[in-house]
Design a protein around this motif. Sequence first.
Motif, PDB file in Angstrom:
ATOM      1  N   LEU A   5      84.507  15.897  27.107  1.00  0.00           N
ATOM      2  CA  LEU A   5      84.740  16.193  25.693  1.00  0.00           C
ATOM      3  C   LEU A   5      86.212  16.542  25.519  1.00  0.00           C
ATOM      4  O   LEU A   5      86.735  17.424  26.207  1.00  0.00           O
ATOM      5  N   ARG A   6      86.870  15.829  24.623  1.00  0.00           N
ATOM      6  CA  ARG A   6      88.293  16.076  24.353  1.00  0.00           C
ATOM      7  C   ARG A   6      88.446  16.372  22.860  1.00  0.00           C
ATOM      8  O   ARG A   6      87.956  15.622  22.019  1.00  0.00           O
ATOM      9  N   ILE A   7      89.151  17.470  22.577  1.00  0.00           N
ATOM     10  CA  ILE A   7      89.366  17.888  21.188  1.00  0.00           C
ATOM     11  C   ILE A   7      90.855  18.085  20.975  1.00  0.00           C
ATOM     12  O   ILE A   7      91.527  18.757  21.772  1.00  0.00           O
ATOM     13  N   ASN A   8      91.389  17.513  19.906  1.00  0.00           N
ATOM     14  CA  ASN A   8      92.810  17.640  19.584  1.00  0.00           C
ATOM     15  C   ASN A   8      92.991  18.066  18.132  1.00  0.00           C
ATOM     16  O   ASN A   8      92.391  17.462  17.215  1.00  0.00           O
ATOM     17  N   ARG A   9      93.816  19.089  17.938  1.00  0.00           N
ATOM     18  CA  ARG A   9      94.273  19.522  16.612  1.00  0.00           C
ATOM     19  C   ARG A   9      93.097  19.875  15.690  1.00  0.00           C
ATOM     20  O   ARG A   9      93.113  19.558  14.515  1.00  0.00           O
ATOM     21  N   LEU A  10      92.100  20.547  16.220  1.00  0.00           N
ATOM     22  CA  LEU A  10      90.931  20.936  15.429  1.00  0.00           C
ATOM     23  C   LEU A  10      90.899  22.453  15.290  1.00  0.00           C
ATOM     24  O   LEU A  10      90.742  23.179  16.281  1.00  0.00           O
ATOM     25  N   ALA A  11      91.116  22.944  14.054  1.00  0.00           N
ATOM     26  CA  ALA A  11      91.129  24.387  13.759  1.00  0.00           C
ATOM     27  C   ALA A  11      92.131  25.089  14.686  1.00  0.00           C
ATOM     28  O   ALA A  11      93.307  24.734  14.711  1.00  0.00           O
ATOM     29  N   THR A  57      96.360  23.647  11.163  1.00  0.00           N
ATOM     30  CA  THR A  57      97.439  23.854  10.189  1.00  0.00           C
ATOM     31  C   THR A  57      98.727  23.170  10.651  1.00  0.00           C
ATOM     32  O   THR A  57      99.150  23.336  11.803  1.00  0.00           O
ATOM     33  N   GLY A  58      99.310  22.388   9.751  1.00  0.00           N
ATOM     34  CA  GLY A  58     100.550  21.700  10.058  1.00  0.00           C
ATOM     35  C   GLY A  58     100.366  20.336  10.687  1.00  0.00           C
ATOM     36  O   GLY A  58     101.342  19.623  10.907  1.00  0.00           O
ATOM     37  N   GLU A  59      99.124  19.952  10.988  1.00  0.00           N
ATOM     38  CA  GLU A  59      98.855  18.648  11.601  1.00  0.00           C
ATOM     39  C   GLU A  59      98.250  17.703  10.562  1.00  0.00           C
ATOM     40  O   GLU A  59      97.689  18.129   9.550  1.00  0.00           O
ATOM     41  N   ASP A  60      98.395  16.416  10.835  1.00  0.00           N
ATOM     42  CA  ASP A  60      97.867  15.399   9.922  1.00  0.00           C
ATOM     43  C   ASP A  60      96.510  14.862  10.356  1.00  0.00           C
ATOM     44  O   ASP A  60      95.756  14.341   9.536  1.00  0.00           O
ATOM     45  N   LEU A  61      96.202  14.981  11.653  1.00  0.00           N
ATOM     46  CA  LEU A  61      95.008  14.326  12.171  1.00  0.00           C
ATOM     47  C   LEU A  61      94.367  15.167  13.271  1.00  0.00           C
ATOM     48  O   LEU A  61      95.063  15.681  14.152  1.00  0.00           O
ATOM     49  N   ALA A  62      93.049  15.295  13.197  1.00  0.00           N
ATOM     50  CA  ALA A  62      92.269  15.924  14.268  1.00  0.00           C
ATOM     51  C   ALA A  62      91.347  14.874  14.867  1.00  0.00           C
ATOM     52  O   ALA A  62      90.818  14.014  14.147  1.00  0.00           O
ATOM     53  N   THR A  63      91.160  14.921  16.193  1.00  0.00           N
ATOM     54  CA  THR A  63      90.296  13.949  16.859  1.00  0.00           C
ATOM     55  C   THR A  63      89.344  14.665  17.808  1.00  0.00           C
ATOM     56  O   THR A  63      89.688  15.680  18.409  1.00  0.00           O
ATOM     57  N   VAL A  64      88.148  14.080  17.907  1.00  0.00           N
ATOM     58  CA  VAL A  64      87.146  14.531  18.881  1.00  0.00           C
ATOM     59  C   VAL A  64      86.654  13.292  19.608  1.00  0.00           C
ATOM     60  O   VAL A  64      86.258  12.307  18.966  1.00  0.00           O
ATOM     61  N   GLU A  65      86.699  13.327  20.946  1.00  0.00           N
ATOM     62  CA  GLU A  65      86.257  12.199  21.749  1.00  0.00           C
ATOM     63  C   GLU A  65      85.273  12.688  22.804  1.00  0.00           C
ATOM     64  O   GLU A  65      85.406  13.811  23.313  1.00  0.00           O
ATOM     65  N   ALA A  66      84.321  11.829  23.124  1.00  0.00           N
ATOM     66  CA  ALA A  66      83.353  12.188  24.167  1.00  0.00           C
ATOM     67  C   ALA A  66      82.921  10.926  24.898  1.00  0.00           C
ATOM     68  O   ALA A  66      82.820   9.843  24.303  1.00  0.00           O
ATOM     69  N   ILE A  67      82.669  11.086  26.183  1.00  0.00           N
ATOM     70  CA  ILE A  67      82.104  10.005  26.998  1.00  0.00           C
ATOM     71  C   ILE A  67      80.693  10.432  27.410  1.00  0.00           C
ATOM     72  O   ILE A  67      80.509  11.478  28.035  1.00  0.00           O
ATOM     73  N   THR A  82      91.419  13.314   8.909  1.00  0.00           N
ATOM     74  CA  THR A  82      92.769  13.570   8.413  1.00  0.00           C
ATOM     75  C   THR A  82      92.797  14.855   7.605  1.00  0.00           C
ATOM     76  O   THR A  82      91.770  15.372   7.169  1.00  0.00           O
ATOM     77  N   ALA A  83      93.998  15.367   7.388  1.00  0.00           N
ATOM     78  CA  ALA A  83      94.157  16.589   6.606  1.00  0.00           C
ATOM     79  C   ALA A  83      93.724  16.390   5.156  1.00  0.00           C
ATOM     80  O   ALA A  83      93.453  17.358   4.443  1.00  0.00           O
ATOM     81  N   LEU A  84      93.652  15.132   4.717  1.00  0.00           N
ATOM     82  CA  LEU A  84      93.200  14.823   3.358  1.00  0.00           C
ATOM     83  C   LEU A  84      91.684  14.726   3.269  1.00  0.00           C
ATOM     84  O   LEU A  84      91.141  14.483   2.191  1.00  0.00           O
TER      85      LEU A  84
END
Length: 587
Positions: A5-11, A57-67, A82-84
């Motif tokens: 499980l990989r999480i980037n820029r989430l909360a 906060t301050g990021e445009d995109l959050a991603t969650v990946e899992a295998i 996305t932040a939108l």
Amino acid sequence: MLRCLRINRLAVIDTVDIEFEPGFNVLTGETGAGKSILVEAVGLLLGGRASGDIVRTGEDLATVEAIFQRGGEEVLIRREVTALGRSRAFINGALATAGSLRDRTSGLIELHGQHEHQTLMDPSTHLFGLDAFGGLEADLALVSQAFSAWCAEIELGRQLRAAAHDRSATIELASFQLEEIRRAGVDRLGEDDELAMRRRVLTNAARLEQLCAESYAILYERDDAVLAALSAVWRRVGELATIDPVFEPHIVAREGIKAQLEELAAALRRYTDGLDVSPARLQQVEERMNVLDRLKRKYGPTLEQVISRRGALEQTLSELESAGERIGAHERELARLRDAFLQVADRLSARRRHVAGVFTSTLVGILEGLALERARFEVRFNLSALPETDWTAQGIDRAEFFLSPNPGEELRPLARIISGGELSRIMLALKTMIFGARLERASADHTVQRRPGVSAPVMVFDEVDAGLGGRVAEIVGRRLRDLGSAFQVLCITHLPQVAAHADTHFAIEKTLRGGRTETRVRRLTPPERVDEMARMLAGSAVSEAVLASARELLERGCASVSESEHNTKVLRATGGRPLSTRKRRDP
């Protein structure tokens, strides 16, 4: 199995990579460390609702990946937000909708939230648990389809009756309008344009007659008439042609010119003779135009639309006149669909009552192993047939779970069980029991390979041990470890008694870096597990006595491995039935 499980820029998470193991994985940490964010990330992979608020906060995109790994197949799931607030999902690199993501992950992972046991307070959810345990989903789908078809026919009947109620007034109005159009004899496109041209001619009749007479006189009747003058012209042109042949083509063309002029003169005479200059004819044209204009204002604005309206009115009257036949056909179809629904609903009802006995004995056995040794449980159905108004897409049954957790207490609805610990244990027992039954059915159908912890779906528990403690918490930990021998289990917990039984232990920590809060996840080594267990036992006041207690808890957890292996065999053989080796005591 969830491998990675990989999480980037989430909360509060910047970047987290977690590699899970088969068996029982536990995640612990201080309150507010970000454990709920991990659960939310898993929810996104399941097709859950995405919001721009979860992006760091301050990021445009959050991603969650899992295998995920199931048998020999690997599935890569990716979700972007996305932040939108826009989101995209990918399955093995291909774009996917949230719906297809839910369908694809439904067989890979099941998420059980920390407040999910509250659903037991709603009796309307109890039938779903019974159907899931008994593998009655196919029967339930047939009932739901039959119910939908029956309800659609009921709605059609309401529409037909509403139409019949207003039928007389509608027929009267449509008949009047149709008769008005028919009486006017409107059946020819372009008639209004022809009448407009005719009125223009009649209005200018005197001028037309004068122009025709003057033109005819110029051609024929005057002393210097054109045709007479042309004879002199042709004589001279003939003489010119005898001298110079260049004029011969004009001599050839003179007959045609003469014929055209004579035809023009004749046309002028015929037009004058046929010209109707009577006021009566003009009045007729104007009256007809008034009729058409009135119809165009009411049903137009064009004559084509008036004619189309006539056809629509004819069809409406035909349908209204046959409404009686349609109501009769509807009533016959309604009775047929009702009987079809009852047929499949009765079959499902009978199967539910048969499954309820196995459901009850299985659940009571599991509750024994969760420190509810003397609990009594019962599934109670409606004793008399429900009225039609109470029939639902679930069928003609109403069922409710009743429990007596202690000897001497009467069976009461779960909605009246006020102990959160008891509700948590019941929900844990139900979920694992249903999950085990599903796995057994899948294995019997050869749709799941029997490779413990890898081929089976993932069970994620988010603090389902809330409200527990002491001996009961330790029993729940053993139960989760037993499950981890057959499935992959991920559990977020605050209880050291539960964490002590884990095969793999992760710590969720909140740190401050560069003035910003970050959450990180560490896989703990054996010494680090002792420290984490001590923190869970005593908070920041860790002493040697606390550390000794932590080691003792871990040793007891390891000592349960052999019992867990025995219980796993029972779990697979019984599809989730009693795992406790303790004999049930008589009250």
